[in-house]
Scaffold this active site. Structure first.
Site, PDB file in Angstrom:
ATOM      1  N   ASP A  48       0.801  -1.178  -0.039  1.00  0.00           N
ATOM      2  CA  ASP A  48      -0.079  -0.022   0.172  1.00  0.00           C
ATOM      3  C   ASP A  48       0.752   1.468   0.219  1.00  0.00           C
ATOM      4  OD1 ASP A  48      -2.035  -1.911   0.234  1.00  0.00           O
ATOM      5  OD2 ASP A  48      -2.140  -1.584   2.278  1.00  0.00           O
ATOM      6  N   GLU A 209     -11.407  -0.355  -3.344  1.00  0.00           N
ATOM      7  CA  GLU A 209     -10.886  -0.044  -2.387  1.00  0.00           C
ATOM      8  C   GLU A 209      -9.581   0.989  -2.839  1.00  0.00           C
ATOM      9  OE1 GLU A 209      -9.707  -2.678   0.711  1.00  0.00           O
ATOM     10  OE2 GLU A 209      -7.855  -3.462  -0.706  1.00  0.00           O
TER      11      GLU A 209
END
Length: 337
Positions: A48, A209
Site C-alpha cells: 500500500d 478500495e
C-alpha cells in the site's frame, strides 16, 4: 643501449597515445549508468505505498506496517530504495484502535508540514476501524500523532480505511473506503479535521478500495483496487481506473459504465511472475516528463510478502496504460538528472 632505447620508445608511445585520446582527455574511465531496472524495486514487503518528494530532493515512501510502526524508505530515482526508519515508535504509535495495525498511509505536504493520514484497524474490525492523522517537520519524521479523524461507526461508513487527500479550488478533501463504497468529505484549511457541517458523499461503488485520484488535462482519473489483496499466490487483486470531468464524478469506464455501478477499466492484472497487483502510489513525473507509478504485488518466486513494483504510465487515447497490462519484469529506468 638497445634495451634502454626500446624502453624509451614504448614510454613515449604510451604518452602520445594518451594525449591524443580526444574522447577521454583526462584518461578517466567512466562507468556507464544503468539504463534499465528490474522488478521488484524493493524485495521486502512494502504494501500500500504512498510517495512524496521531500524538500531535500529525495522521494520518501511509506507503507502498511509489515514493518512495525509504518516503514519509511528513501530514493533519488524511484528504483534504488533505502530503509530510513519508521514514522512512529512503540511509544508514539497511535492507539485509538486497541491492538490495531497501521495500514495504507497517505503522505502530503500541507501548510508547511508533512501530514500523514493513516488507517488503523484489526482484520475483520470494519465497524470500529478508522482514519487518523500525524504530522512532522521532516519527511523522515518523527511523526506526532494528532489522533483519530473518524471511525467507521461514527461516520456511518463500514470499513473506513484507505485515506486519500486532494486539494481542489482551494478546498481540501479526504476520500476513503474499502468495499463498502468510496466516499469523500471536505476538511478544514489545515487538513487536520473535518470541516464543520461538511457531509460525506459517495463517489464509487462497493467493488473498490484504495482510491487515488490523478488530474491530467481535462479529466480526473480514479485509480482503485478490486479483488483480494492478501491470499498469497491466490490473491486476485488488480489495479483499475475510471475517469470523470469532475472531482466528484461520475467516474466511468470506456463504455460509459459508472463506477457507482462498479464499472472500471483494468490497468494492472497478473502475469506468470507477479500476482495480486494493486493499491498504487501517487503518480510521479521524472525529469524527462514521463509518469511513473508504484504499487505492490506478490512475487510467485518468493511469496512471503507484498513487494514494491514500479512501472511507467503511458496515456493512450486519454487512458492510462501500464506495460502490457501486467507488471514489467525489466524496463527502461526513470530519468533524473
Amino acid at each position: 643501449m638497445k634495451k634502454m632505447f626500446l624502453t624509451l620508445f614504448f614510454t613515449l608511445s604510451i604518452i602520445c597515445s594518451c594525449s591524443e585520446d580526444k574522447d577521454n582527455p583526462d584518461g578517466v574511465i567512466d562507468t556507464p549508468k544503468e539504463t534499465t531496472y528490474t522488478n521488484p524495486v524493493y524485495p521486502s514487503s512494502m504494501p500500500d505505498p504512498t510517495i512524496i518528494k521531500g524538500r531535500d530532493g529525495y522521494f520518501y515512501l511509506y507503507a502498511t506496517e509489515d514493518t512495525r510502526n509504518t516503514p519509511i524508505c528513501r530514493s533519488k530515482d524511484l528504483v534504488s530504495w533505502t530503509f530510513v526508519g519508521t514514522a512512529f515508535t512503540d511509544d508514539t504509535r497511535p492507539t485509538f484502535e486497541s491492538s490495531g495495525g497501521l495500514w495504507a498511509p497517505d503522505i502530503n505536504y500541507i501548510n508547511d508540514q508533512y501530514v500523514l493520514y493513516y488507517s488503523m484497524s484489526v482484520w475483520g474490525g470494519g465497524n470500529t476501524c478508522g482514519i487518523g492523522i500525524a504530522t512532522a517537520a521532516r519527511p523522515g519524521g518523527p511523526f506526532n500523532d494528532q489522533g483519530k479523524l473518524f471511525r467507521s461507526n461514527e461516520i456511518d461508513v463500514h470499513n473506513s480505511i484507505d485515506p486519500f487527500y486532494i486539494e481542489e479550488d482551494g478546498k481540501k478533501y479526504l476520500f476513503w473506503g474499502s468495499f463498502f463504497g468510496i466516499y469523500a468529505i471536505e476538511l478544514t484549511d489545515d487538513g487536520l479535521n473535518m470541516k464543520y457541517g461538511a457531509e460525506k458523499q459517495q463517489v464509487a461503488g462497493t467493488a473498490f478500495e484504495a482510491v487515488y485520484i490523478h488530474k491530467k488535462d481535462e479529466y480526473y482519473y480514479m485509480f482503485a483496487s478490486i479483488g483480494s489483496c492478501c491470499e498469497g499466490v491466490n490473491s486476485t487483486y488488480k489495479l483499475v481506473v475510471g475517469r470523470s470531468s469532475s472531482l466528484f464524478g461520475p467516474y466511468v469506464n470506456k463504455s460509459g459504465k459508472d463506477m457507482m455501478q462498479n464499472g472500471y477499466e483494468v490497468v494492472v492484472d497478473k502475469n506468470e511472475r507477479f500476482v495480486g497487483n494493486g493499491h498504487c502510489s501517487e503518480i510521479v513525473k521524472d525529469d524527462a516528463g514521463n509518469d511513473w507509478i508504484l504499487y505492490h504485488g506478490i512475487d510467485v518466486d518468493n511469496p512471503s510478502g507484498r513487494i514494491l513494483l514500479l512501472d511507467q504510465v503511458k496515456w493512450v487515447d486519454g487512458w492510462p496504460v501500464i506495460s502490457d497490462g501486467t507488471p514489467s519484469l525489466s524496463a527502461d529506468r526513470p530519468y533524473f538528472e
